[in-house]
Design a protein around this motif. Structure first.
Motif, PDB file in Angstrom:
ATOM      1  N   LYS B  60      73.652  -1.601 -17.466  1.00  0.00           N
ATOM      2  CA  LYS B  60      73.975  -0.340 -16.801  1.00  0.00           C
ATOM      3  C   LYS B  60      75.126  -0.499 -15.812  1.00  0.00           C
ATOM      4  O   LYS B  60      75.996   0.373 -15.704  1.00  0.00           O
ATOM      5  CB  LYS B  60      72.750   0.188 -16.070  1.00  0.00           C
ATOM      6  CG  LYS B  60      71.772   0.905 -16.981  1.00  0.00           C
ATOM      7  CD  LYS B  60      70.669   1.568 -16.204  1.00  0.00           C
ATOM      8  CE  LYS B  60      70.513   2.984 -16.678  1.00  0.00           C
ATOM      9  NZ  LYS B  60      69.210   3.573 -16.394  1.00  0.00           N
ATOM     10  N   TYR B  61      75.135  -1.592 -15.065  1.00  0.00           N
ATOM     11  CA  TYR B  61      76.181  -1.798 -14.065  1.00  0.00           C
ATOM     12  C   TYR B  61      77.547  -1.827 -14.729  1.00  0.00           C
ATOM     13  O   TYR B  61      78.488  -1.174 -14.273  1.00  0.00           O
ATOM     14  CB  TYR B  61      75.939  -3.095 -13.299  1.00  0.00           C
ATOM     15  CG  TYR B  61      76.815  -3.228 -12.068  1.00  0.00           C
ATOM     16  CD1 TYR B  61      78.114  -3.709 -12.157  1.00  0.00           C
ATOM     17  CD2 TYR B  61      76.345  -2.861 -10.817  1.00  0.00           C
ATOM     18  CE1 TYR B  61      78.915  -3.824 -11.038  1.00  0.00           C
ATOM     19  CE2 TYR B  61      77.136  -2.974  -9.686  1.00  0.00           C
ATOM     20  CZ  TYR B  61      78.417  -3.457  -9.803  1.00  0.00           C
ATOM     21  OH  TYR B  61      79.210  -3.560  -8.688  1.00  0.00           O
ATOM     22  N   ASP B  63      78.372  -0.569 -17.603  1.00  0.00           N
ATOM     23  CA  ASP B  63      78.649   0.764 -18.147  1.00  0.00           C
ATOM     24  C   ASP B  63      79.188   1.682 -17.047  1.00  0.00           C
ATOM     25  O   ASP B  63      80.231   2.327 -17.201  1.00  0.00           O
ATOM     26  CB  ASP B  63      77.356   1.331 -18.747  1.00  0.00           C
ATOM     27  CG  ASP B  63      77.618   2.512 -19.666  1.00  0.00           C
ATOM     28  OD1 ASP B  63      76.767   2.796 -20.536  1.00  0.00           O
ATOM     29  OD2 ASP B  63      78.677   3.164 -19.511  1.00  0.00           O
ATOM     30  N   ILE B  64      78.477   1.734 -15.921  1.00  0.00           N
ATOM     31  CA  ILE B  64      78.911   2.572 -14.803  1.00  0.00           C
ATOM     32  C   ILE B  64      80.282   2.125 -14.296  1.00  0.00           C
ATOM     33  O   ILE B  64      81.159   2.950 -13.992  1.00  0.00           O
ATOM     34  CB  ILE B  64      77.879   2.513 -13.650  1.00  0.00           C
ATOM     35  CG1 ILE B  64      76.561   3.164 -14.082  1.00  0.00           C
ATOM     36  CG2 ILE B  64      78.409   3.166 -12.389  1.00  0.00           C
ATOM     37  CD1 ILE B  64      76.531   4.660 -13.986  1.00  0.00           C
ATOM     38  N   HIS B  65      80.491   0.811 -14.212  1.00  0.00           N
ATOM     39  CA  HIS B  65      81.770   0.244 -13.777  1.00  0.00           C
ATOM     40  C   HIS B  65      82.909   0.763 -14.656  1.00  0.00           C
ATOM     41  O   HIS B  65      83.962   1.179 -14.168  1.00  0.00           O
ATOM     42  CB  HIS B  65      81.679  -1.277 -13.847  1.00  0.00           C
ATOM     43  CG  HIS B  65      82.849  -2.002 -13.233  1.00  0.00           C
ATOM     44  ND1 HIS B  65      83.051  -2.079 -11.876  1.00  0.00           N
ATOM     45  CD2 HIS B  65      83.873  -2.678 -13.802  1.00  0.00           C
ATOM     46  CE1 HIS B  65      84.150  -2.775 -11.640  1.00  0.00           C
ATOM     47  NE2 HIS B  65      84.676  -3.153 -12.795  1.00  0.00           N
ATOM     48  N   ASP B  66      82.684   0.776 -15.976  1.00  0.00           N
ATOM     49  CA  ASP B  66      83.692   1.296 -16.909  1.00  0.00           C
ATOM     50  C   ASP B  66      83.959   2.771 -16.696  1.00  0.00           C
ATOM     51  O   ASP B  66      85.113   3.214 -16.649  1.00  0.00           O
ATOM     52  CB  ASP B  66      83.238   1.084 -18.360  1.00  0.00           C
ATOM     53  CG  ASP B  66      83.499  -0.334 -18.819  1.00  0.00           C
ATOM     54  OD1 ASP B  66      82.870  -0.755 -19.803  1.00  0.00           O
ATOM     55  OD2 ASP B  66      84.317  -1.015 -18.172  1.00  0.00           O
ATOM     56  N   ARG B  67      82.857   3.554 -16.561  1.00  0.00           N
ATOM     57  CA  ARG B  67      83.024   4.998 -16.404  1.00  0.00           C
ATOM     58  C   ARG B  67      83.805   5.318 -15.134  1.00  0.00           C
ATOM     59  O   ARG B  67      84.686   6.179 -15.131  1.00  0.00           O
ATOM     60  CB  ARG B  67      81.660   5.682 -16.357  1.00  0.00           C
ATOM     61  CG  ARG B  67      80.960   5.736 -17.703  1.00  0.00           C
ATOM     62  CD  ARG B  67      79.524   6.186 -17.563  1.00  0.00           C
ATOM     63  NE  ARG B  67      78.741   5.804 -18.720  1.00  0.00           N
ATOM     64  CZ  ARG B  67      78.083   6.675 -19.494  1.00  0.00           C
ATOM     65  NH1 ARG B  67      78.122   7.954 -19.227  1.00  0.00           N
ATOM     66  NH2 ARG B  67      77.388   6.233 -20.527  1.00  0.00           N
ATOM     67  N   ILE B  68      83.451   4.624 -14.051  1.00  0.00           N
ATOM     68  CA  ILE B  68      84.161   4.846 -12.795  1.00  0.00           C
ATOM     69  C   ILE B  68      85.626   4.449 -12.936  1.00  0.00           C
ATOM     70  O   ILE B  68      86.518   5.144 -12.444  1.00  0.00           O
ATOM     71  CB  ILE B  68      83.476   4.079 -11.640  1.00  0.00           C
ATOM     72  CG1 ILE B  68      82.149   4.761 -11.286  1.00  0.00           C
ATOM     73  CG2 ILE B  68      84.376   4.002 -10.418  1.00  0.00           C
ATOM     74  CD1 ILE B  68      81.370   4.079 -10.200  1.00  0.00           C
ATOM     75  N   GLY B  69      85.881   3.346 -13.637  1.00  0.00           N
ATOM     76  CA  GLY B  69      87.251   2.899 -13.861  1.00  0.00           C
ATOM     77  C   GLY B  69      88.074   3.938 -14.598  1.00  0.00           C
ATOM     78  O   GLY B  69      89.223   4.219 -14.230  1.00  0.00           O
ATOM     79  N   LYS B  71      87.505   7.187 -14.774  1.00  0.00           N
ATOM     80  CA  LYS B  71      87.706   8.363 -13.926  1.00  0.00           C
ATOM     81  C   LYS B  71      88.766   8.075 -12.870  1.00  0.00           C
ATOM     82  O   LYS B  71      89.622   8.910 -12.582  1.00  0.00           O
ATOM     83  CB  LYS B  71      86.374   8.735 -13.248  1.00  0.00           C
ATOM     84  CG  LYS B  71      86.429   9.980 -12.409  1.00  0.00           C
ATOM     85  CD  LYS B  71      86.493  11.237 -13.240  1.00  0.00           C
ATOM     86  CE  LYS B  71      86.724  12.453 -12.383  1.00  0.00           C
ATOM     87  NZ  LYS B  71      86.862  13.684 -13.133  1.00  0.00           N
ATOM     88  N   LEU B  72      88.718   6.889 -12.301  1.00  0.00           N
ATOM     89  CA  LEU B  72      89.687   6.481 -11.287  1.00  0.00           C
ATOM     90  C   LEU B  72      91.095   6.481 -11.872  1.00  0.00           C
ATOM     91  O   LEU B  72      92.045   6.936 -11.233  1.00  0.00           O
ATOM     92  CB  LEU B  72      89.317   5.091 -10.772  1.00  0.00           C
ATOM     93  CG  LEU B  72      89.835   4.662  -9.401  1.00  0.00           C
ATOM     94  CD1 LEU B  72      89.438   5.670  -8.348  1.00  0.00           C
ATOM     95  CD2 LEU B  72      89.266   3.309  -9.056  1.00  0.00           C
ATOM     96  N   LEU B  75      92.262  10.043 -12.228  1.00  0.00           N
ATOM     97  CA  LEU B  75      92.587  10.605 -10.906  1.00  0.00           C
ATOM     98  C   LEU B  75      93.904  10.036 -10.398  1.00  0.00           C
ATOM     99  O   LEU B  75      94.731  10.766  -9.848  1.00  0.00           O
ATOM    100  CB  LEU B  75      91.467  10.290  -9.900  1.00  0.00           C
ATOM    101  CG  LEU B  75      90.154  11.046 -10.033  1.00  0.00           C
ATOM    102  CD1 LEU B  75      89.142  10.525  -9.023  1.00  0.00           C
ATOM    103  CD2 LEU B  75      90.330  12.533  -9.846  1.00  0.00           C
ATOM    104  N   SER B  76      94.122   8.727 -10.601  1.00  0.00           N
ATOM    105  CA  SER B  76      95.361   8.082 -10.155  1.00  0.00           C
ATOM    106  C   SER B  76      96.565   8.656 -10.869  1.00  0.00           C
ATOM    107  O   SER B  76      97.597   8.894 -10.250  1.00  0.00           O
ATOM    108  CB  SER B  76      95.311   6.575 -10.415  1.00  0.00           C
ATOM    109  OG  SER B  76      94.333   5.985  -9.644  1.00  0.00           O
TER     110      SER B  76
END
Lengths: 96, 92
Positions: B60-61, B63-69, B71-72, B75-76
């Motif tokens: 899960k960590y 997976d979440i790390h990828d999703r946040i990446g 999205k980031l 946004l960038s």
């Protein structure tokens, strides 16, 4: 394209690299924070929809709070350095 | 000359990636330990529940790390576009 900008605005390689480093460090921090606060269900390997939404919202909120914090920080720094006019100008142009 | 720059840049990026990977690993370890292992310490062996929890936590960590990446990054890019527009406006 860089040579069109005044020297003060040109980024040298060092500060760009440092900025990029900080960006990645912040990315890791956000990941850790949002995972800790959003993910509670360990009965499955899959990320739940609620957890996904929470994480993305967490990121957006974090970015907005960082922006606001740096804005206020700038204002106070300018005010402390005695440059009240500059502080007011910053507050005016960036208030949204 | 340009190729030398690229090699130096590549080396820098690789080193940076290694360091960030190590940092991410440390954070993940600490987080999953906090999430999965209660601080009781009656015995040193991992229970089945703790082991399974750690497996899922890691999955899960990342997976979440990828999703946040992702999205980031989006946004960038949006932020970069806005900055470029502002720069072209200032240059006029």
């Amino acid at each position: 394209m860089e040579s069109n900008l005044p020297p003060a605005m040109q980024l040298d390689t060092q500060s760009t690299a440092k900025q990029f480093y900080e960006f990645l460090a912040q990315y890791n921090r956000v990941s850790e924070m949002c995972f800790t606060h959003c993910v509670h269900d360990f009965t499955t390997r899959k990320v739940l929809d609620s957890e996904n939404t929470c994480a993305v919202t967490c990121l957006e909120k974090f970015m907005k709070s960082v922006n606001r914090i740096s804005l206020r920080f700038q204002e106070i720094q300018f005010a402390q350095s005695g440059n009240v006019a500059q502080a007011l100008a910053t507050a005016e142009t960036m208030k949204k | 000359m340009a190729q030398q720059m690229n090699e130096a840049q590549m080396k820098f990026v690789q080193e940076l990636e290694m360091e960030m990977m190590a940092d991410m690993f440390n954070k993940m370890s600490t987080t999953c330990q906090k999430k999965c292992i209660p601080p009781k310490y009656r015995e040193s062996e991992l229970t089945k529940g703790e082991a399974v929890c750690l497996d899922r936590c890691v999955a899960k960590y990342l997976d979440i790390h990828d999703r946040i990446g992702r999205k980031l990054t989006s946004l960038s890019m949006a932020d970069e576009d806005a900055t470029k527009k502002l720069q072209t406006q200032l240059q006029k």
